[in-house]
Design a protein around this motif. Structure first.
Motif, PDB file in Angstrom:
ATOM      1  N   GLN A  79       0.818  -1.212   0.000  1.00 58.77           N
ATOM      2  CA  GLN A  79       0.000   0.000   0.000  1.00 58.77           C
ATOM      3  C   GLN A  79       0.852   1.263   0.000  1.00 58.77           C
ATOM      4  O   GLN A  79       0.439   2.289  -0.561  1.00 58.77           O
ATOM      5  CB  GLN A  79      -0.937  -0.010   1.211  1.00 58.77           C
ATOM      6  N   GLN A  80       2.030   1.196   0.603  1.00 60.91           N
ATOM      7  CA  GLN A  80       2.929   2.354   0.577  1.00 60.91           C
ATOM      8  C   GLN A  80       3.413   2.660  -0.827  1.00 60.91           C
ATOM      9  O   GLN A  80       3.785   3.789  -1.145  1.00 60.91           O
ATOM     10  CB  GLN A  80       4.113   2.111   1.515  1.00 60.91           C
ATOM     11  N   ARG A  81       3.394   1.654  -1.684  1.00 56.23           N
ATOM     12  CA  ARG A  81       3.830   1.828  -3.066  1.00 56.23           C
ATOM     13  C   ARG A  81       2.679   2.211  -3.996  1.00 56.23           C
ATOM     14  O   ARG A  81       2.891   2.435  -5.175  1.00 56.23           O
ATOM     15  CB  ARG A  81       4.484   0.525  -3.565  1.00 56.23           C
ATOM     16  N   GLY A  82       1.471   2.221  -3.459  1.00 55.72           N
ATOM     17  CA  GLY A  82       0.315   2.609  -4.256  1.00 55.72           C
ATOM     18  C   GLY A  82      -0.693   1.484  -4.381  1.00 55.72           C
ATOM     19  O   GLY A  82      -0.534   0.409  -3.784  1.00 55.72           O
ATOM     20  N   PRO A  83      -1.767   1.676  -5.157  1.00 53.83           N
ATOM     21  CA  PRO A  83      -2.767   0.627  -5.364  1.00 53.83           C
ATOM     22  C   PRO A  83      -2.125  -0.624  -5.962  1.00 53.83           C
ATOM     23  O   PRO A  83      -1.136  -0.535  -6.694  1.00 53.83           O
ATOM     24  CB  PRO A  83      -3.759   1.264  -6.340  1.00 53.83           C
ATOM     25  N   PHE A  84      -2.707  -1.789  -5.669  1.00 50.21           N
ATOM     26  CA  PHE A  84      -2.116  -3.017  -6.216  1.00 50.21           C
ATOM     27  C   PHE A  84      -3.191  -4.044  -6.537  1.00 50.21           C
ATOM     28  O   PHE A  84      -4.280  -4.060  -5.955  1.00 50.21           O
ATOM     29  CB  PHE A  84      -1.081  -3.604  -5.257  1.00 50.21           C
ATOM     30  N   VAL A  85      -2.858  -4.880  -7.499  1.00 46.37           N
ATOM     31  CA  VAL A  85      -3.705  -5.987  -7.928  1.00 46.37           C
ATOM     32  C   VAL A  85      -3.135  -7.270  -7.341  1.00 46.37           C
ATOM     33  O   VAL A  85      -1.920  -7.491  -7.382  1.00 46.37           O
ATOM     34  CB  VAL A  85      -3.750  -6.099  -9.466  1.00 46.37           C
ATOM     35  N   VAL A 135      -7.260 -10.421   0.106  1.00 50.10           N
ATOM     36  CA  VAL A 135      -8.450  -9.780   0.661  1.00 50.10           C
ATOM     37  C   VAL A 135      -8.265  -8.263   0.722  1.00 50.10           C
ATOM     38  O   VAL A 135      -9.198  -7.493   0.482  1.00 50.10           O
ATOM     39  CB  VAL A 135      -8.769 -10.347   2.058  1.00 50.10           C
ATOM     40  N   ALA A 136      -7.042  -7.819   1.008  1.00 52.22           N
ATOM     41  CA  ALA A 136      -6.766  -6.385   1.181  1.00 52.22           C
ATOM     42  C   ALA A 136      -6.500  -5.645  -0.126  1.00 52.22           C
ATOM     43  O   ALA A 136      -6.467  -4.416  -0.147  1.00 52.22           O
ATOM     44  CB  ALA A 136      -5.576  -6.200   2.121  1.00 52.22           C
ATOM     45  N   SER A 137      -6.321  -6.367  -1.221  1.00 52.91           N
ATOM     46  CA  SER A 137      -5.915  -5.739  -2.479  1.00 52.91           C
ATOM     47  C   SER A 137      -7.005  -4.817  -3.029  1.00 52.91           C
ATOM     48  O   SER A 137      -8.182  -4.944  -2.706  1.00 52.91           O
ATOM     49  CB  SER A 137      -5.585  -6.813  -3.521  1.00 52.91           C
ATOM     50  N   ASN A 138      -6.583  -3.897  -3.888  1.00 52.97           N
ATOM     51  CA  ASN A 138      -7.552  -3.013  -4.551  1.00 52.97           C
ATOM     52  C   ASN A 138      -8.385  -3.773  -5.582  1.00 52.97           C
ATOM     53  O   ASN A 138      -9.572  -3.508  -5.753  1.00 52.97           O
ATOM     54  CB  ASN A 138      -6.816  -1.854  -5.217  1.00 52.97           C
ATOM     55  N   THR A 139      -7.732  -4.718  -6.254  1.00 52.49           N
ATOM     56  CA  THR A 139      -8.429  -5.569  -7.225  1.00 52.49           C
ATOM     57  C   THR A 139      -7.894  -6.986  -7.088  1.00 52.49           C
ATOM     58  O   THR A 139      -6.678  -7.189  -6.985  1.00 52.49           O
ATOM     59  CB  THR A 139      -8.208  -5.073  -8.671  1.00 52.49           C
ATOM     60  N   PHE A 140      -8.794  -7.942  -7.103  1.00 52.43           N
ATOM     61  CA  PHE A 140      -8.410  -9.353  -6.996  1.00 52.43           C
ATOM     62  C   PHE A 140      -8.779 -10.059  -8.291  1.00 52.43           C
ATOM     63  O   PHE A 140      -9.927  -9.978  -8.748  1.00 52.43           O
ATOM     64  CB  PHE A 140      -9.112 -10.004  -5.806  1.00 52.43           C
ATOM     65  N   VAL A 141      -7.790 -10.740  -8.903  1.00 49.83           N
ATOM     66  CA  VAL A 141      -8.015 -11.433 -10.175  1.00 49.83           C
ATOM     67  C   VAL A 141      -7.523 -12.874 -10.044  1.00 49.83           C
ATOM     68  O   VAL A 141      -6.312 -13.130 -10.076  1.00 49.83           O
ATOM     69  CB  VAL A 141      -7.274 -10.741 -11.341  1.00 49.83           C
ATOM     70  N   PRO A 142      -8.432 -13.836  -9.897  1.00 46.95           N
ATOM     71  CA  PRO A 142      -8.018 -15.248  -9.881  1.00 46.95           C
ATOM     72  C   PRO A 142      -8.062 -15.826 -11.292  1.00 46.95           C
ATOM     73  O   PRO A 142      -9.011 -15.591 -12.044  1.00 46.95           O
ATOM     74  CB  PRO A 142      -9.076 -15.907  -8.988  1.00 46.95           C
ATOM     75  N   THR A 143      -7.026 -16.567 -11.663  1.00 47.25           N
ATOM     76  CA  THR A 143      -6.992 -17.169 -12.999  1.00 47.25           C
ATOM     77  C   THR A 143      -7.673 -18.526 -13.023  1.00 47.25           C
ATOM     78  O   THR A 143      -7.760 -19.158 -14.072  1.00 47.25           O
ATOM     79  CB  THR A 143      -5.540 -17.324 -13.486  1.00 47.25           C
ATOM     80  N   TYR A 144      -8.137 -18.991 -11.869  1.00 49.07           N
ATOM     81  CA  TYR A 144      -8.905 -20.236 -11.768  1.00 49.07           C
ATOM     82  C   TYR A 144      -9.880 -20.060 -10.623  1.00 49.07           C
ATOM     83  O   TYR A 144      -9.534 -19.506  -9.571  1.00 49.07           O
ATOM     84  CB  TYR A 144      -7.980 -21.434 -11.521  1.00 49.07           C
ATOM     85  N   TYR A 145     -11.095 -20.538 -10.794  1.00 47.47           N
ATOM     86  CA  TYR A 145     -12.135 -20.322  -9.785  1.00 47.47           C
ATOM     87  C   TYR A 145     -12.172 -21.509  -8.823  1.00 47.47           C
ATOM     88  O   TYR A 145     -13.109 -22.293  -8.791  1.00 47.47           O
ATOM     89  CB  TYR A 145     -13.479 -20.116 -10.467  1.00 47.47           C
ATOM     90  N   GLY A 146     -11.097 -21.599  -8.023  1.00 47.71           N
ATOM     91  CA  GLY A 146     -10.997 -22.673  -7.042  1.00 47.71           C
ATOM     92  C   GLY A 146     -11.409 -22.195  -5.661  1.00 47.71           C
ATOM     93  O   GLY A 146     -12.053 -21.160  -5.495  1.00 47.71           O
ATOM     94  N   ASN A 147     -11.006 -22.964  -4.648  1.00 45.65           N
ATOM     95  CA  ASN A 147     -11.434 -22.663  -3.276  1.00 45.65           C
ATOM     96  C   ASN A 147     -10.913 -21.325  -2.774  1.00 45.65           C
ATOM     97  O   ASN A 147     -11.655 -20.575  -2.122  1.00 45.65           O
ATOM     98  CB  ASN A 147     -10.987 -23.789  -2.346  1.00 45.65           C
TER      99      ASN A 147
END
Length: 486
Positions: free
Chosen positions: A250-256, A387-399
């Motif tokens: 977060q100190q470095r800015g928004p993150f994915v 959970v804390a990220s600005n955007t969450f992108v999973p490449t597989y819809y697992g658990n």
């Protein structure tokens, strides 16, 4: 003259001491006044100090900073756990969880709910140590066991371990059974509860997806949420290191947070070998046959991929991220274990996004040393960051993708991009075959992810008699989000 002088001296010596008595009384009076002032001053100060200690205004302050410094550390008051629920237990439930961290997490939520439904005493669940990851971690190595027991004691009585009188050493034979998958409350009340009356202690030797997504009461659904969002807290050392990772990012800015599920176990289990060499494909097949609980053995990779059942390769993920509008300087945290194929499979990703980071790059090796060979503890760090990220992108819809999605919905519908892999495979092949241009590809990718694929509020899709195909409760706990009963 001398005689007169002596007589005069004698007369003078014989005169009474008229001034002596008043001086003595004055001294006594002065001393008494001074003592009275000192005593009253002391009493006033003592009263004021007592008032200060008991004042509501300073209660929080005096609990943290003592009025009189002491070399002894102050005793911290225990957390405000709810009062214990008083009920007659119908038996003891022992649970063995199976799978990775997030599959086990969801199962624990469900098993606490089953224990509450049947008025059982629950033993702290046992974690999977026999699967592919071979993680020796116990429950208390990952989760705060004291908080788990205390925070839920108004619902379920939880024991740290099975009482000795019910152990094998004492000649007790525990009845084992796997509950039927996706079961509702009627199944547990009518089929399982009578067995507890007969056996007293039952061991659920499997716990994954053993409770229905839908059709349960609001109280039971709310309890599943409460366990997930409140009862299951990571240990202080995991929480501390996870928070440090989040703080650095977060100190470095928004993150994915990119959950790049291109790991050996996933590829072997799913049978997806797109982008692998023949030698790698054979290695993955041998692994699949080595684990008897992976039921499917002969899998056609291309068929799986076309159906959207494979994780994206790192190279495919690059194209999709670019098409979705992520720029080269986007800070991307790769939430994953060891990528199959090593550094060469990450080369394009690092070239395309120059601010790619992993936990190993952000922390000192000594900080991660305690987590080595403990894949679930490593996964817990990725969970916290995701959970804390600005955007969450999973490449597989697992658990992990599902459980993180549920947390992000609960925290205010934080942006989660759920990739339409079936549509993406079509578009990727068209683009790679030069059938469509980059501009057409990018527009089509964005169109494929409008609406409910960005983590917006939505109702779970219900498919009667096909619970495996409907929306997962822990990915979208809508009962808890809309009513917010916690």
């Amino acid at each position: 003259m001398e005689i007169r002088s002596e007589n005069n001296q004698a007369r003078s010596d014989n005169k009474p001491p008229v001034q002596a008595v008043p001086k003595t009384r004055l001294r006594v009076w002065f001393v008494s006044v001074c003592l009275s002032i000192l005593i009253w001053t002391f009493l006033i100060q003592l009263f004021a100090t007592s008032e200060l200690r008991h004042s509501r205004i300073f209660t929080g302050l005096t609990n943290q900073v003592p009025l009189f410094p002491s070399p002894v550390e102050p005793i911290q008051s225990p957390p405000p756990y709810p009062p214990r629920r008083n009920y007659t237990s119908n038996g003891i439930l022992r649970v063995s969880c199976n799978g990775g961290l997030n599959q086990m997490r969801a199962a624990i939520c469900d098993m606490v709910t089953v224990a509450r439904l049947l008025n059982l005493t629950l033993v702290v669940p046992e974690l999977d140590k026999k699967s592919f990851w071979a993680d020796p971690s116990d429950f208390e190595d990952i989760f705060d066991v004291k908080h788990f027991i205390g925070s839920l004691r108004d619902e379920v009585r939880i024991l740290r371990r099975l009482p000795k009188r019910y152990s094998k050493k004492h000649g007790h034979k525990v009845f084992e059974m796997p509950p039927v998958s996706w079961s509702n409350d009627k199944y547990y009340l009518q089929k399982v509860l009578p067995r507890f009356r007969k056996h007293k202690v039952i061991h659920f030797n499997r716990s994954d997806t053993r409770l229905a997504n839908n059709g349960l009461s609001l109280d039971l659904q709310s309890l599943r949420c409460r366990v997930n969002f409140q009862g299951l807290r990571f240990t202080p050392r995991i929480e501390a290191l996870g928070s440090k990772l989040v703080r650095i990012l977060q100190q470095r800015g928004p993150f994915v947070a990119l959950h790049l599920r291109y790991e050996m176990d996933m590829l072997a289990f799913s049978g997806c070998t797109h982008g692998c060499t023949e030698e790698e494909a054979e290695e993955l097949k041998k692994m699949r046959y080595a684990y008897p609980w992976w039921r499917e053995k002969e899998i056609v990779s291309d068929e799986r991929r076309v159906q959207g059942l494979c994780p994206l390769t790192p190279e495919e993920a690059v194209l999709v991220l670019k098409a979705l509008g992520f720029q080269k300087d986007t800070q991307i945290y790769v939430a994953a274990g060891e990528i199959y194929g090593g550094a060469k499979r990450l080369a394009l990703l690092k070239e395309s996004f120059t601010r790619i980071v992993k936990k190993e790059m952000l922390l000192d090796p000594t900080e991660l040393q305690q987590f080595q060979n403990h894949s679930s503890q490593m996964a817990a760090l990725d969970f916290i960051v995701s959970v804390a990220s600005n955007t969450f992108v999973p490449t597989y819809y697992g658990n992990m993708a599902k459980v993180v999605e549920g947390h992000r919905r609960f925290l205010g519908f934080k942006k989660t991009i759920l990739l339409n892999r079936k549509r993406l495979v079509e578009l990727l092949d068209l683009h790679n075959n030069k059938t469509i241009s980059w501009e057409q590809f990018a527009v089509s990718v964005k169109e494929a992810h409008e609406g409910r694929r960005m983590g917006e509020p939505t109702h779970r899709k219900v498919i009667f008699d096909k619970p495996k195909e409907e929306d997962y409760f822990h990915a979208n706990p809508q009962e808890c989000i809309s009513e917010n009963p916690l």
